[in-house]
Design an enzyme around this catalytic site. Sequence first.
Site, PDB file in Angstrom:
ATOM      1  N   PRO A   2       0.826  -1.206   0.000  1.00 52.93           N
ATOM      2  CA  PRO A   2       0.000   0.000   0.000  1.00 52.93           C
ATOM      3  C   PRO A   2       0.863   1.260   0.000  1.00 52.93           C
ATOM      4  O   PRO A   2       1.896   1.320   0.670  1.00 52.93           O
ATOM      5  CB  PRO A   2      -0.804  -0.131   1.297  1.00 52.93           C
ATOM      6  CG  PRO A   2      -0.809  -1.588   1.602  1.00 52.93           C
ATOM      7  CD  PRO A   2       0.509  -2.099   1.121  1.00 52.93           C
ATOM      8  N   LYS A  52       4.286   5.442   4.762  1.00 51.69           N
ATOM      9  CA  LYS A  52       3.660   4.125   4.806  1.00 51.69           C
ATOM     10  C   LYS A  52       3.488   3.601   6.233  1.00 51.69           C
ATOM     11  O   LYS A  52       3.286   2.408   6.447  1.00 51.69           O
ATOM     12  CB  LYS A  52       4.478   3.137   3.978  1.00 51.69           C
ATOM     13  CG  LYS A  52       4.608   3.547   2.505  1.00 51.69           C
ATOM     14  CD  LYS A  52       5.409   2.535   1.720  1.00 51.69           C
ATOM     15  CE  LYS A  52       5.540   2.968   0.264  1.00 51.69           C
ATOM     16  NZ  LYS A  52       6.266   1.966  -0.558  1.00 51.69           N
ATOM     17  N   ARG A 125      13.942   9.306  10.359  1.00 53.36           N
ATOM     18  CA  ARG A 125      14.585   8.550   9.280  1.00 53.36           C
ATOM     19  C   ARG A 125      13.859   8.720   7.944  1.00 53.36           C
ATOM     20  O   ARG A 125      14.364   8.287   6.908  1.00 53.36           O
ATOM     21  CB  ARG A 125      14.631   7.050   9.630  1.00 53.36           C
ATOM     22  CG  ARG A 125      15.488   6.705  10.836  1.00 53.36           C
ATOM     23  CD  ARG A 125      15.785   5.225  10.883  1.00 53.36           C
ATOM     24  NE  ARG A 125      14.596   4.406  11.034  1.00 53.36           N
ATOM     25  CZ  ARG A 125      14.100   3.990  12.206  1.00 53.36           C
ATOM     26  NH1 ARG A 125      14.708   4.356  13.332  1.00 53.36           N
ATOM     27  NH2 ARG A 125      13.023   3.222  12.259  1.00 53.36           N
ATOM     28  N   ASN A 166       5.604   1.599  -5.779  1.00 50.18           N
ATOM     29  CA  ASN A 166       5.917   1.184  -7.139  1.00 50.18           C
ATOM     30  C   ASN A 166       5.019   1.822  -8.197  1.00 50.18           C
ATOM     31  O   ASN A 166       5.463   2.160  -9.289  1.00 50.18           O
ATOM     32  CB  ASN A 166       5.834  -0.343  -7.243  1.00 50.18           C
ATOM     33  CG  ASN A 166       6.751  -0.894  -8.304  1.00 50.18           C
ATOM     34  OD1 ASN A 166       7.779  -0.296  -8.622  1.00 50.18           O
ATOM     35  ND2 ASN A 166       6.393  -2.028  -8.874  1.00 50.18           N
ATOM     36  N   ARG A 258      11.686  -4.401  -7.073  1.00 47.58           N
ATOM     37  CA  ARG A 258      10.321  -4.306  -7.584  1.00 47.58           C
ATOM     38  C   ARG A 258      10.373  -4.116  -9.099  1.00 47.58           C
ATOM     39  O   ARG A 258      11.334  -3.564  -9.637  1.00 47.58           O
ATOM     40  CB  ARG A 258       9.571  -3.121  -6.947  1.00 47.58           C
ATOM     41  CG  ARG A 258       9.523  -3.149  -5.436  1.00 47.58           C
ATOM     42  CD  ARG A 258       8.706  -4.313  -4.888  1.00 47.58           C
ATOM     43  NE  ARG A 258       7.334  -4.277  -5.348  1.00 47.58           N
ATOM     44  CZ  ARG A 258       6.387  -3.518  -4.813  1.00 47.58           C
ATOM     45  NH1 ARG A 258       6.667  -2.712  -3.804  1.00 47.58           N
ATOM     46  NH2 ARG A 258       5.149  -3.562  -5.274  1.00 47.58           N
TER      47      ARG A 258
END
Length: 269
Positions: A2, A52, A125, A166, A258
Site C-alpha cells: 500500500p 507508509k 529517518r 511502485n 520491484r
Amino acid sequence: MPEGHTLYRLAREQSELFAGRPVHVTSPQGRFAAGAALLDGRVVEGVTSYGKHLFADFGGDVLHVHLGLYGTYTTGVGDPPAPRGALRMRWVADGPKGEGVWTDLRGATACDVLTQPEVDAILDRLGPDPLRTRRGGPLSYAKVGRSRTAVGALLMDQAVLAGVGNVYRAEILFRHRISPFRPGRDVGAQEWQALWDDLVVLLRAGVRMGRIVTTQPADRSRRSGAVRREDAHYVYRRTGLPCRICGTEVRTEEMVGRNLYWCPVCQAV
C-alpha cells in the site's frame, strides 16, 4: 505494498471509528499478545499516518503499524466474525452511532507499541511526505540532487521522500518524461520541484478516490464516465502494450526489488 494515500485513508477511517473511545484490543494469533494486553481497554486519542506508517495514540503509548507487502486491515460494523487464521490484532469498540465496530490486522511487517521518542526516531529517518507538506520538494532534492543513484531507485527510498511506492514511481516518472535510470544528480532542481508538486496532486487525488489514477482524460480509451482499470495508468503493469503517447512497447525490469515500468522513447536516457 500500500502506498501513502492508502495509509492516509486508513488513519482517517480509524480515527472516525475509534478516536475518543475505549477499545478492546486482542491478538488471536498471539504474536501481539503483550502489546494487546498493554493497550486493551484504553482510549484511542487519534490515528495518523506518515508515508507508509500508521501511528495510533493510546495516551502515552503509540501503536505503530507498517503493512509491508502483505499487511491488510479489514473493518466492519456489528459483531466481529470468529477469529480465523493468522489474525495479528483485533480492535472492537462501540461506534460513533452506538453500533459495534471492529477492525482486524493481518500480515503486517510491523505491529508494535512504541514510546514517543521511538516514534520520533522513525519519523527522523523518513523524508518529507507529499500528503503532509507541500514544501518538501527542496528537502527531498537535497538528497536527490547530489546522488549518483538512479532516480527510479531514489523514489522508492523512504529516506528521500515518504509514501511513494511502485505505482507512483512508474507513473510520476512517465508523466514528467524522466528516465528511471537517470542519476539523481542529473535531475534538475526545477524538474524535481515539478515532479514533487505533481505527486502532491496525485496523492491527494488518491486519497479522495481510494485508488491511483494518473492518466489524463485525453489519453484514455474512454474519455468520459468512470475511469476503467485498464485506463488508469500510463505504464504501470502495461508491459508489452503500446505507450499511450508514442505507441512504443512499454518495458519492465527489476529495480530495487520491484518491477519497474517505463517507455524507452518517451523516457529516453
